[in-house]
Design a protein around this motif. Structure first.
Motif, PDB file in Angstrom:
ATOM      1  N   ALA A  31       0.836  -1.207   0.000  1.00  0.00           N
ATOM      2  CA  ALA A  31       0.000   0.000   0.000  1.00  0.00           C
ATOM      3  C   ALA A  31       0.865   1.249   0.000  1.00  0.00           C
ATOM      4  O   ALA A  31       0.677   2.169   0.788  1.00  0.00           O
ATOM      5  N   SER A  32       1.842   1.307  -0.898  1.00  0.00           N
ATOM      6  CA  SER A  32       2.761   2.447  -0.927  1.00  0.00           C
ATOM      7  C   SER A  32       2.040   3.743  -1.282  1.00  0.00           C
ATOM      8  O   SER A  32       2.421   4.821  -0.833  1.00  0.00           O
ATOM      9  N   GLU A  33       0.963   3.677  -2.082  1.00  0.00           N
ATOM     10  CA  GLU A  33       0.193   4.877  -2.418  1.00  0.00           C
ATOM     11  C   GLU A  33      -0.456   5.448  -1.167  1.00  0.00           C
ATOM     12  O   GLU A  33      -0.530   6.666  -0.989  1.00  0.00           O
ATOM     13  N   GLY A  34      -0.935   4.549  -0.290  1.00  0.00           N
ATOM     14  CA  GLY A  34      -1.517   5.001   0.979  1.00  0.00           C
ATOM     15  C   GLY A  34      -0.486   5.684   1.846  1.00  0.00           C
ATOM     16  O   GLY A  34      -0.784   6.672   2.530  1.00  0.00           O
ATOM     17  N   ASN A  35       0.755   5.180   1.812  1.00  0.00           N
ATOM     18  CA  ASN A  35       1.828   5.793   2.600  1.00  0.00           C
ATOM     19  C   ASN A  35       2.103   7.225   2.149  1.00  0.00           C
ATOM     20  O   ASN A  35       2.317   8.127   2.961  1.00  0.00           O
TER      21      ASN A  35
END
Length: 281
Positions: A31-35
């Motif tokens: 979930a790098s986009e969430g980070n």
């Protein structure tokens, strides 16, 4: 200068309490986009991305950890605690340490929100926080933030307990003052009641003495004196009888009644009358 130092210390404490988002370069994080959204302060959007990722991997320690940081920064400490708790069992010791550290932070913030309204609940939350800071230090004894927070929360607990003891003492003193006031009032009312009884008793005694004295005086009089008093009383009563009316007074009274029995107009006419009113039609 002193105020600037205080502000700096407060800011440092707040920063130490802030959670750290797990780095995708260290932890495998889908979930790098969430980070990215989380770091830019878009917490609601970040949470949505984390939720989407957790639908695929609900037990992911990294995603749960980072979702916990988003909820923490948003101020939703209960949900933050739920996600941080799911990351405590991570096999990665670094992430396990950070999870314990942030569970401690979350308990601290929950306690802080109830410190003024419910000190006992705040103390309970702070004691929970200590346990997780302690576990973080066991995993990494060089973790300065965890040690600082452990010492800070220990002081807070001691202060709150001292305040509670002082409050109990103050309440006890106030209760004693209130009871003393009630006792004083009760004693005063009782004293006033007793004094009124004594006054009534004295008045009755004086009346009894006066009656007794009068009885003695009456008993000491001779029969002739009593007859003389009775005669005076009878004469006084006769003096009060109405006197007989003379013939002249009776005649005057009858003339007055005869005039009063006439209608008003006739009476006035007999005396000379008033000018007659002519009809205007």
């Amino acid at each position: 200068m002193k105020n600037a130092k205080i502000k700096a210390a407060v800011l440092a404490a707040i920063l130490i309490m802030m959670p750290i988002v797990a780095n995708a370069a260290i932890f495998d994080n889908p979930a790098s986009e969430g980070n990215a959204l989380n770091k830019s302060g878009k917490y609601d959007e970040a949470i949505k991305k984390y939720d989407d990722a957790l639908k695929k991997t609900p037990d992911s320690d990294v995603i749960n950890y980072n979702a916990g940081t988003a909820y923490y920064k948003k101020g939703d400490y209960q949900k933050a605690l739920n996600h941080f708790t799911k990351s405590l069992t991570s096999k990665n010791k670094s992430l396990e340490m950070r999870s314990n550290y942030n569970v401690g932070n979350t308990h601290y913030m929950m306690g802080k929100s109830t410190e003024k309204t419910n000190p006992s609940e705040a103390i309970s939350s702070y004691e929970e926080a200590l346990q997780y800071y302690k576990r973080a230090l066991e995993l990494d004894d060089k973790e300065k933030d965890a040690r600082y927070n452990y010492e800070l929360v220990t002081k807070k607990i001691r202060q709150l307990k001292e305040q509670k003891q002082q409050t109990k003492k103050d309440d006890k003193k106030n209760d004693k003052k209130d009871q003393d006031k009630k006792d004083d009032k009760s004693d005063k009312d009782k004293k006033d009641k007793d004094e009124n009884k004594q006054d009534d008793k004295k008045d009755q005694q004086q009346q009894d003495k006066s009656d007794e004295k009068q009885d003695k005086n009456d008993a000491s009089k001779s029969p002739q004196e009593n007859k003389s008093e009775d005669k005076d009383n009878k004469q006084g009563e006769k003096g009060k009888q109405p006197r007989q009316m003379s013939k002249e007074e009776a005649k005057t009274l009858l003339n007055g009644l005869e005039n009063d029995s006439l209608p008003r107009a006739l009476a006035d006419e007999k005396k000379g009358g008033y000018p007659k009113v002519t009809k205007d039609w």
